[in-house]
Motif scaffolding. Sequence first.
Motif, PDB file in Angstrom:
ATOM      1  N   HIS A  25       0.836  -1.203   0.000  1.00 30.50           N
ATOM      2  CA  HIS A  25       0.000   0.000   0.000  1.00 30.50           C
ATOM      3  C   HIS A  25       0.868   1.248   0.000  1.00 30.50           C
ATOM      4  N   ASN A  26       0.346   2.301  -0.623  1.00 32.58           N
ATOM      5  CA  ASN A  26       1.048   3.572  -0.738  1.00 32.58           C
ATOM      6  C   ASN A  26       0.232   4.702  -0.128  1.00 32.58           C
ATOM      7  N   ILE A  27       0.889   5.517   0.684  1.00 32.61           N
ATOM      8  CA  ILE A  27       0.259   6.699   1.273  1.00 32.61           C
ATOM      9  C   ILE A  27       0.984   7.924   0.744  1.00 32.61           C
ATOM     10  N   CYS A  34       2.539  19.185 -10.958  1.00 35.09           N
ATOM     11  CA  CYS A  34       3.519  18.665 -11.911  1.00 35.09           C
ATOM     12  C   CYS A  34       3.345  17.157 -12.081  1.00 35.09           C
ATOM     13  N   SER A  35       4.136  16.562 -12.963  1.00 33.41           N
ATOM     14  CA  SER A  35       4.022  15.136 -13.260  1.00 33.41           C
ATOM     15  C   SER A  35       4.359  14.271 -12.044  1.00 33.41           C
ATOM     16  N   ASN A  36       5.242  14.750 -11.172  1.00 27.47           N
ATOM     17  CA  ASN A  36       5.566  13.988  -9.960  1.00 27.47           C
ATOM     18  C   ASN A  36       4.342  13.824  -9.072  1.00 27.47           C
ATOM     19  N   VAL A  37       3.613  14.907  -8.899  1.00 22.51           N
ATOM     20  CA  VAL A  37       2.396  14.879  -8.091  1.00 22.51           C
ATOM     21  C   VAL A  37       1.337  13.992  -8.748  1.00 22.51           C
ATOM     22  N   GLN A  38       1.195  14.111 -10.029  1.00 24.85           N
ATOM     23  CA  GLN A  38       0.231  13.274 -10.748  1.00 24.85           C
ATOM     24  C   GLN A  38       0.548  11.793 -10.568  1.00 24.85           C
ATOM     25  N   HIS A  39       1.833  11.454 -10.609  1.00 30.29           N
ATOM     26  CA  HIS A  39       2.275  10.064 -10.465  1.00 30.29           C
ATOM     27  C   HIS A  39       1.894   9.514  -9.090  1.00 30.29           C
ATOM     28  N   VAL A  40       2.079  10.309  -8.053  1.00 28.53           N
ATOM     29  CA  VAL A  40       1.717   9.867  -6.705  1.00 28.53           C
ATOM     30  C   VAL A  40       0.226   9.578  -6.619  1.00 28.53           C
ATOM     31  N   ILE A  41      -0.591  10.460  -7.157  1.00 24.98           N
ATOM     32  CA  ILE A  41      -2.042  10.269  -7.087  1.00 24.98           C
ATOM     33  C   ILE A  41      -2.454   8.983  -7.801  1.00 24.98           C
ATOM     34  N   LYS A  42      -1.831   8.701  -8.916  1.00 28.09           N
ATOM     35  CA  LYS A  42      -2.154   7.492  -9.678  1.00 28.09           C
ATOM     36  C   LYS A  42      -1.849   6.219  -8.896  1.00 28.09           C
ATOM     37  N   HIS A  43      -0.887   6.276  -7.988  1.00 33.02           N
ATOM     38  CA  HIS A  43      -0.424   5.072  -7.295  1.00 33.02           C
ATOM     39  C   HIS A  43      -0.788   5.050  -5.812  1.00 33.02           C
ATOM     40  N   ALA A  44      -1.635   5.977  -5.393  1.00 29.58           N
ATOM     41  CA  ALA A  44      -1.952   6.089  -3.967  1.00 29.58           C
ATOM     42  C   ALA A  44      -3.154   5.231  -3.584  1.00 29.58           C
ATOM     43  N   ASP A  45      -3.015   4.528  -2.464  1.00 27.83           N
ATOM     44  CA  ASP A  45      -4.157   3.885  -1.809  1.00 27.83           C
ATOM     45  C   ASP A  45      -4.808   4.865  -0.840  1.00 27.83           C
ATOM     46  N   VAL A  46      -3.987   5.709  -0.267  1.00 27.82           N
ATOM     47  CA  VAL A  46      -4.434   6.775   0.632  1.00 27.82           C
ATOM     48  C   VAL A  46      -3.769   8.057   0.166  1.00 27.82           C
ATOM     49  N   LEU A  47      -4.557   9.117   0.066  1.00 35.94           N
ATOM     50  CA  LEU A  47      -4.028  10.384  -0.430  1.00 35.94           C
ATOM     51  C   LEU A  47      -4.365  11.503   0.544  1.00 35.94           C
ATOM     52  N   LEU A  48      -3.325  12.108   1.117  1.00 35.61           N
ATOM     53  CA  LEU A  48      -3.470  13.305   1.921  1.00 35.61           C
ATOM     54  C   LEU A  48      -3.118  14.466   0.996  1.00 35.61           C
ATOM     55  N   LEU A  49      -4.130  15.185   0.551  1.00 37.51           N
ATOM     56  CA  LEU A  49      -3.976  16.175  -0.515  1.00 37.51           C
ATOM     57  C   LEU A  49      -4.343  17.560  -0.026  1.00 37.51           C
ATOM     58  N   GLU A  50      -3.475  18.514  -0.336  1.00 35.81           N
ATOM     59  CA  GLU A  50      -3.748  19.905   0.004  1.00 35.81           C
ATOM     60  C   GLU A  50      -4.975  20.437  -0.739  1.00 35.81           C
ATOM     61  N   SER A  51      -5.829  21.117   0.017  1.00 35.91           N
ATOM     62  CA  SER A  51      -6.928  21.889  -0.565  1.00 35.91           C
ATOM     63  C   SER A  51      -6.943  23.202   0.211  1.00 35.91           C
ATOM     64  N   ASN A  52      -6.052  24.104  -0.156  1.00 36.04           N
ATOM     65  CA  ASN A  52      -5.681  25.202   0.722  1.00 36.04           C
ATOM     66  C   ASN A  52      -6.663  26.355   0.743  1.00 36.04           C
ATOM     67  N   PHE A  53      -7.132  26.787  -0.429  1.00 42.02           N
ATOM     68  CA  PHE A  53      -7.920  28.022  -0.434  1.00 42.02           C
ATOM     69  C   PHE A  53      -9.049  27.977  -1.450  1.00 42.02           C
ATOM     70  N   ASP A  54     -10.087  28.719  -1.136  1.00 43.61           N
ATOM     71  CA  ASP A  54     -11.163  28.981  -2.084  1.00 43.61           C
ATOM     72  C   ASP A  54     -10.804  30.237  -2.865  1.00 43.61           C
ATOM     73  N   ARG A  90      -6.897  10.116 -10.093  1.00 42.91           N
ATOM     74  CA  ARG A  90      -7.220   9.048  -9.135  1.00 42.91           C
ATOM     75  C   ARG A  90      -7.459   7.742  -9.886  1.00 42.91           C
ATOM     76  N   THR A  91      -7.228   6.628  -9.208  1.00 51.48           N
ATOM     77  CA  THR A  91      -7.499   5.320  -9.804  1.00 51.48           C
ATOM     78  C   THR A  91      -8.368   4.506  -8.851  1.00 51.48           C
ATOM     79  N   SER A  92      -8.727   3.308  -9.308  1.00 52.63           N
ATOM     80  CA  SER A  92      -9.606   2.455  -8.510  1.00 52.63           C
ATOM     81  C   SER A  92      -8.935   1.937  -7.242  1.00 52.63           C
ATOM     82  N   ARG A  93      -7.620   2.067  -7.132  1.00 51.64           N
ATOM     83  CA  ARG A  93      -6.942   1.593  -5.918  1.00 51.64           C
ATOM     84  C   ARG A  93      -7.115   2.562  -4.754  1.00 51.64           C
ATOM     85  N   LEU A  94      -7.515   3.801  -5.031  1.00 52.55           N
ATOM     86  CA  LEU A  94      -7.644   4.796  -3.964  1.00 52.55           C
ATOM     87  C   LEU A  94      -8.786   4.439  -3.020  1.00 52.55           C
ATOM     88  N   LYS A  95      -8.503   4.465  -1.719  1.00 52.90           N
ATOM     89  CA  LYS A  95      -9.472   4.078  -0.701  1.00 52.90           C
ATOM     90  C   LYS A  95      -9.863   5.227   0.220  1.00 52.90           C
TER      91      LYS A  95
END
Length: 267
Positions: free
Chosen positions: A133-135, A145-165, A202-207
């Motif tokens: 599993h990947n967090i 960037c592509s690095n961030v996109q790659h992490v999201i594609k392979h994450a089972d758990v994603l702690l993602l910034e949602s900083n401002f409206d 996101r992919t189907s592995r994300l929980k």
Amino acid sequence: MKYCAIASGSNGNCYYIAKGDTAILVDAGINNKHIHLRMYNLGIIPTQIKAVFITHEHTDHIRGLSVFVKKYNIPVYITQGSYDGTRLHLPGHLVHIITPDAVTEIGEMKIYGIPKYHDAKEPCSFLISDGTHNIGVLTDIGRPCSNVQHVIKHADVLLLESNFDEEMLRNGRYSYFLKNRISSGWGHLSNAVALELFNKYRTSRLKHLMLTHLSGENNTVELVHETFRVHCEDILLSVATRYKETEIFDVLDLQIQQDRHVISQCG
């Protein structure tokens, strides 16, 4: 793996990930007293922490670092640019300089550095893996960037910034300079950009999606939850706040729940 947000927001960030009896922190951005208090609330024993990984030198990521690691003799993994930027003088044996894309093994976990755009000297995010599993811990993301996109594609758990409206920032009391810094592509992700990024990669592995690093001035928990809720019907959604720690989550429990959901859908 188990994990939680001990603190999350523009006033301080600290994230806990554990495998077996070994645990790490990503950032230590609240004061030492509150790190201990929130760990106590969660039943976390500070001596379990075997390493602290620092994303960058801004105060809301290092405020409690020096006192905490010196108290328990905990090694700190940090890039040279970030360490120089902290202006801290930690004992030499505790400082482990890494490259932004380094891979470090702590117990049964591998911690992958993820280079990113942010207005710091040598910042990186981190993906933590036990081989199954990947967090992903993605905060302070200037642009996706592509690095961030790659992490999201392979994450089972994603702690993602949602900083401002975007509207709250535009109409708020911040100076023009600060507004521009936040939204310039070197600052933080807005709710809208974070949602677009999440939906696209996101992919189907994300929980589990945990939204993090909310601005106290230009965002609300309710707004973030409402923005993402309709897009997360098949996964766990939570929002980490500045006011208290989250509960401790277990990836295996999420896997069991996801498997049951799939079976019920097929039935």
